[in-house]
Design a protein around this motif. Structure first.
Motif, mmCIF file in Angstrom:
data_model
loop_
_atom_site.group_PDB
_atom_site.id
_atom_site.type_symbol
_atom_site.label_atom_id
_atom_site.label_comp_id
_atom_site.label_asym_id
_atom_site.label_seq_id
_atom_site.Cartn_x
_atom_site.Cartn_y
_atom_site.Cartn_z
ATOM 1 N N ASP A 194 -6.794 -34.177 -33.403
ATOM 2 C CA ASP A 194 -7.860 -33.298 -33.872
ATOM 3 C C ASP A 194 -7.734 -31.931 -33.203
ATOM 4 N N GLY A 195 -7.772 -30.862 -33.975
ATOM 5 C CA GLY A 195 -7.627 -29.508 -33.443
ATOM 6 C C GLY A 195 -8.683 -29.147 -32.411
ATOM 7 N N VAL A 196 -9.925 -29.547 -32.655
ATOM 8 C CA VAL A 196 -10.997 -29.246 -31.698
ATOM 9 C C VAL A 196 -10.731 -29.960 -30.377
ATOM 10 N N ASP A 197 -10.308 -31.216 -30.450
ATOM 11 C CA ASP A 197 -9.981 -31.965 -29.226
ATOM 12 C C ASP A 197 -8.818 -31.317 -28.467
ATOM 13 N N ALA A 198 -7.834 -30.811 -29.205
ATOM 14 C CA ALA A 198 -6.677 -30.167 -28.580
ATOM 15 C C ALA A 198 -7.093 -28.917 -27.820
ATOM 16 N N TRP A 199 -7.892 -28.074 -28.447
ATOM 17 C CA TRP A 199 -8.327 -26.844 -27.776
ATOM 18 C C TRP A 199 -9.322 -27.139 -26.665
ATOM 19 N N ASP A 200 -10.126 -28.185 -26.816
ATOM 20 C CA ASP A 200 -11.024 -28.599 -25.733
ATOM 21 C C ASP A 200 -10.210 -29.002 -24.514
ATOM 22 N N LEU A 201 -9.142 -29.768 -24.712
ATOM 23 C CA LEU A 201 -8.256 -30.159 -23.617
ATOM 24 C C LEU A 201 -7.658 -28.925 -22.943
ATOM 25 N N PHE A 202 -7.134 -27.995 -23.735
ATOM 26 C CA PHE A 202 -6.523 -26.773 -23.217
ATOM 27 C C PHE A 202 -7.517 -25.996 -22.341
#
Length: 96
Positions: free
Chosen positions: A57-65
């Motif tokens: 999920d894109g939101v999860d990816a950017w949240d991790l970053f």
């Protein structure tokens, strides 16, 4: 890294904790070899692609970053050493 059908293919196996703003510096150093990337637009797509592909999920990816980046800043503000400072990793260390 390899070229495939005129495109630069970047494969990686980074631990989740390494998905942060520090990744941009590592990619910049690794890709500074002449010929790998042409122009800033091409370069900018690579870290974005690495971040985006780190989670389904894109939101999860950017949240991790952003969480990892903020954790790194908090560590520096507290004056604590970054975990494993002797482990100077490079993109090649995790490439497949």
């Amino acid at each position: 890294m390899a070229r495939s059908e005129g495109r630069l293919l970047v494969t990686y196996d980074l631990p989740s904790r390494e998905i942060s703003d520090d990744l941009v510096g590592v990619l910049s150093a690794e890709l500074s070899v002449p010929g790998w990337v042409r122009g800033s637009e091409q370069f900018e797509r690579i870290p974005v692609g690495v971040v985006r592909s780190s989670r389904a999920d894109g939101v999860d990816a950017w949240d991790l970053f952003y969480r990892n980046t903020l954790d790194r800043f908090a560590t520096l503000v507290r004056g604590e050493p970054w975990p494993n400072p002797e482990d100077r990793w490079s993109l090649g260390a995790w490439s497949r």
